[in-house]
Design a protein around this motif. Structure first.
Motif, mmCIF file in Angstrom:
data_model
loop_
_atom_site.group_PDB
_atom_site.id
_atom_site.type_symbol
_atom_site.label_atom_id
_atom_site.label_comp_id
_atom_site.label_asym_id
_atom_site.label_seq_id
_atom_site.Cartn_x
_atom_site.Cartn_y
_atom_site.Cartn_z
ATOM 1 N N LYS A 76 44.701 30.753 31.240
ATOM 2 C CA LYS A 76 45.371 31.919 31.818
ATOM 3 C C LYS A 76 44.565 33.189 31.542
ATOM 4 O O LYS A 76 44.359 34.013 32.434
ATOM 5 C CB LYS A 76 46.779 32.055 31.242
ATOM 6 N N GLU A 77 44.099 33.344 30.314
ATOM 7 C CA GLU A 77 43.296 34.519 29.958
ATOM 8 C C GLU A 77 41.985 34.546 30.736
ATOM 9 O O GLU A 77 41.560 35.595 31.224
ATOM 10 C CB GLU A 77 43.010 34.536 28.455
ATOM 11 N N ILE A 78 41.370 33.386 30.881
ATOM 12 C CA ILE A 78 40.116 33.297 31.625
ATOM 13 C C ILE A 78 40.349 33.641 33.091
ATOM 14 O O ILE A 78 39.581 34.395 33.697
ATOM 15 C CB ILE A 78 39.488 31.895 31.467
ATOM 16 N N ALA A 79 41.427 33.113 33.667
ATOM 17 C CA ALA A 79 41.739 33.386 35.070
ATOM 18 C C ALA A 79 41.982 34.878 35.295
ATOM 19 O O ALA A 79 41.489 35.448 36.276
ATOM 20 C CB ALA A 79 42.961 32.581 35.507
ATOM 21 N N GLU A 80 42.720 35.507 34.395
ATOM 22 C CA GLU A 80 42.992 36.947 34.525
ATOM 23 C C GLU A 80 41.687 37.732 34.468
ATOM 24 O O GLU A 80 41.482 38.675 35.235
ATOM 25 C CB GLU A 80 43.930 37.421 33.420
ATOM 26 N N TYR A 81 40.808 37.353 33.582
ATOM 27 C CA TYR A 81 39.519 38.018 33.444
ATOM 28 C C TYR A 81 38.691 37.846 34.719
ATOM 29 O O TYR A 81 38.115 38.806 35.237
ATOM 30 C CB TYR A 81 38.780 37.448 32.229
ATOM 31 N N LEU A 82 38.618 36.631 35.243
ATOM 32 C CA LEU A 82 37.835 36.371 36.444
ATOM 33 C C LEU A 82 38.403 37.099 37.660
ATOM 34 O O LEU A 82 37.659 37.581 38.510
ATOM 35 C CB LEU A 82 37.765 34.870 36.719
ATOM 36 N N ASP A 83 39.728 37.188 37.744
ATOM 37 C CA ASP A 83 40.360 37.867 38.872
ATOM 38 C C ASP A 83 40.011 39.345 38.921
ATOM 39 O O ASP A 83 39.968 39.943 39.998
ATOM 40 C CB ASP A 83 41.886 37.694 38.823
ATOM 41 N N LEU A 84 39.747 39.939 37.779
ATOM 42 C CA LEU A 84 39.418 41.366 37.731
ATOM 43 C C LEU A 84 38.027 41.656 38.300
ATOM 44 O O LEU A 84 37.735 42.786 38.688
ATOM 45 C CB LEU A 84 39.486 41.876 36.283
#
Length: 157
Positions: A76-84
């Motif tokens: 989840k943290e990785i996905a949020e980072y990549l989405d930014l």
């Protein structure tokens, strides 16, 4: 006529594609791992017919995903980072998010390190105590004495 090699500057702007097998080998992972992250929506390969093909962008995202997992971040943290990444061309928001996540992860690891050091100190004390008891008790190992004294004497029956 022999084929001439193009210089770096004269390459066409055609994207370079990798197959599942090529990208997995390049990153030192399995094809199943790539499909896992695709299933989670973290990478989105193109298709050429029925074959998945990965772009340089997909490769870069995989490098970040693998680094994030190695450092203990959740999907989840990785996905949020990549989405930014796509939202902020200057990557300021992405770097602020990264800084926040890194600080939290460092704090957790330092807490775990303190706990491990405390447990190790206690275990070394138990080890030291057990070794001193064994030295005072003679040459017979403690485990052998415990086993023989725990068995009932059947010869008297």
């Amino acid at each position: 006529m022999p084929e001439s090699k193009r210089s770096e500057g004269s390459r066409s702007e055609q994207p370079v594609y990798h197959t599942v097998t090529q990208l997995a080998a390049d990153l030192g992972i399995t094809a199943r791992t790539l499909r896992f992250y695709e299933g989670k929506g973290l990478i989105t390969p193109n298709r050429v017919g029925t074959t998945r093909v990965y772009t340089a962008r997909d490769r870069a995202r995989m490098v970040l995903i693998l680094r994030g997992k190695r450092l203990g971040f959740s999907l989840k943290e990785i996905a949020e980072y990549l989405d930014l990444y796509d939202v902020d061309p200057a990557h300021r928001v992405q770097n602020e998010k990264l800084l926040k996540l890194v600080k939290i992860r460092i704090q957790k690891l330092e807490q775990q390190q303190a706990s491990l050091e405390e447990m190790l100190a206690e275990l070394y004390e138990y080890k030291k105590h057990a070794e001193s008891v064994l030295k005072l008790d003679g040459a017979a190992p403690l485990a052998a004495k415990s086993i023989s004294s725990a068995r009932p004497d059947r010869s008297r029956s």
